[in-house]
Design an enzyme around this catalytic site. Sequence first.
Site, PDB file in Angstrom:
ATOM      1  N   CYS A  44      31.396 102.964  86.767  1.00  0.00           N
ATOM      2  CA  CYS A  44      31.721 104.098  85.909  1.00  0.00           C
ATOM      3  C   CYS A  44      32.233 105.258  86.745  1.00  0.00           C
ATOM      4  O   CYS A  44      31.840 105.439  87.898  1.00  0.00           O
ATOM      5  CB  CYS A  44      30.475 104.505  85.124  1.00  0.00           C
ATOM      6  SG  CYS A  44      30.746 105.870  83.962  1.00  0.00           S
ATOM      7  N   ASP A  46      31.485 108.247  86.349  1.00  0.00           N
ATOM      8  CA  ASP A  46      30.457 109.290  86.335  1.00  0.00           C
ATOM      9  C   ASP A  46      30.184 109.810  87.750  1.00  0.00           C
ATOM     10  O   ASP A  46      30.041 109.032  88.698  1.00  0.00           O
ATOM     11  CB  ASP A  46      29.173 108.719  85.729  1.00  0.00           C
ATOM     12  CG  ASP A  46      28.161 109.786  85.360  1.00  0.00           C
ATOM     13  OD1 ASP A  46      27.692 110.491  86.275  1.00  0.00           O
ATOM     14  OD2 ASP A  46      27.831 109.918  84.169  1.00  0.00           O
ATOM     15  N   ARG A  48      27.624 110.905  88.990  1.00  0.00           N
ATOM     16  CA  ARG A  48      26.284 110.559  89.497  1.00  0.00           C
ATOM     17  C   ARG A  48      26.222 109.134  90.041  1.00  0.00           C
ATOM     18  O   ARG A  48      25.137 108.614  90.296  1.00  0.00           O
ATOM     19  CB  ARG A  48      25.248 110.724  88.380  1.00  0.00           C
ATOM     20  CG  ARG A  48      25.125 112.154  87.870  1.00  0.00           C
ATOM     21  CD  ARG A  48      24.370 112.199  86.550  1.00  0.00           C
ATOM     22  NE  ARG A  48      25.099 111.495  85.497  1.00  0.00           N
ATOM     23  CZ  ARG A  48      24.627 111.295  84.261  1.00  0.00           C
ATOM     24  NH1 ARG A  48      23.417 111.742  83.945  1.00  0.00           N
ATOM     25  NH2 ARG A  48      25.356 110.657  83.360  1.00  0.00           N
ATOM     26  N   HIS A 100      25.330 102.297  84.197  1.00  0.00           N
ATOM     27  CA  HIS A 100      24.169 103.119  84.535  1.00  0.00           C
ATOM     28  C   HIS A 100      23.527 103.646  83.261  1.00  0.00           C
ATOM     29  O   HIS A 100      24.165 103.728  82.204  1.00  0.00           O
ATOM     30  CB  HIS A 100      24.561 104.276  85.453  1.00  0.00           C
ATOM     31  CG  HIS A 100      25.516 105.265  84.845  1.00  0.00           C
ATOM     32  ND1 HIS A 100      25.121 106.486  84.368  1.00  0.00           N
ATOM     33  CD2 HIS A 100      26.856 105.200  84.630  1.00  0.00           C
ATOM     34  CE1 HIS A 100      26.174 107.140  83.882  1.00  0.00           C
ATOM     35  NE2 HIS A 100      27.240 106.377  84.028  1.00  0.00           N
ATOM     36  N   CYS A 103      24.551 107.032  80.329  1.00  0.00           N
ATOM     37  CA  CYS A 103      26.013 107.063  80.475  1.00  0.00           C
ATOM     38  C   CYS A 103      26.619 107.789  79.281  1.00  0.00           C
ATOM     39  O   CYS A 103      26.367 107.419  78.123  1.00  0.00           O
ATOM     40  CB  CYS A 103      26.547 105.638  80.554  1.00  0.00           C
ATOM     41  SG  CYS A 103      28.347 105.530  80.657  1.00  0.00           S
TER      42      CYS A 103
END
Length: 209
Positions: A44, A46, A48, A100, A103
């Site tokens: 992803c 993302d 994080r 994750h 999400c």
Amino acid sequence: MHYHNYKNLLQNNLEWAEEKLKQDPTYFDNLTKGQKPPFLFIGCSDSRMPLNSFTKTEPGELFIHRNVANQVSLTDMNLLAVLEYAVEALKVQHIVICGHYFCGGVAAAYKDSATGVVESWVNPIREIYLQNRAAIDAIEEEDDRINKLAELNVVAQVRNICNTSVMQRAFRAGSYPSVHGWVLDIRVGRIKELELPLEEWRELGILPA
């Protein structure tokens, strides 16, 4: 350290490069000699998801593709080009699809709250939810429902990657990478390896017998 300051990023880079040279004067010379990563990592976008951090890998070890909610679309030329190069040129040994928990893309699909291009992009995840609605809705906490959908999404994307023309060619040739589905639990920083229905996929002809 405040990473929101743009100039800090450049300063951090200088410090990192100096540290690497102190540890190994040949570090960057070795990087210029080419890459032979054993892993293709599809994750992803993302912020994080610090791939090298949570796997403790160095540059040259992961070949990486990232997009919102780690989707494997059979019409995504970007992903297909990455996959083809990884499988046919780099000869990676493993392909990891990693989602994750918590999400945003999965949550938007679950809540049907996305708009515009993102709405179209996460629509396949919305379909996964609708196909598994009874089981997901039976879970008490909303966060846990969304996290379960994140897991189902990863499994679906592993199946999708096996259905690509790139992987089907590799299967027919008898030389192909292993496939894996992971979810990163950002609450504790740990990776959960998901069980894949490999035998079922073999019976369906998605994987070679």
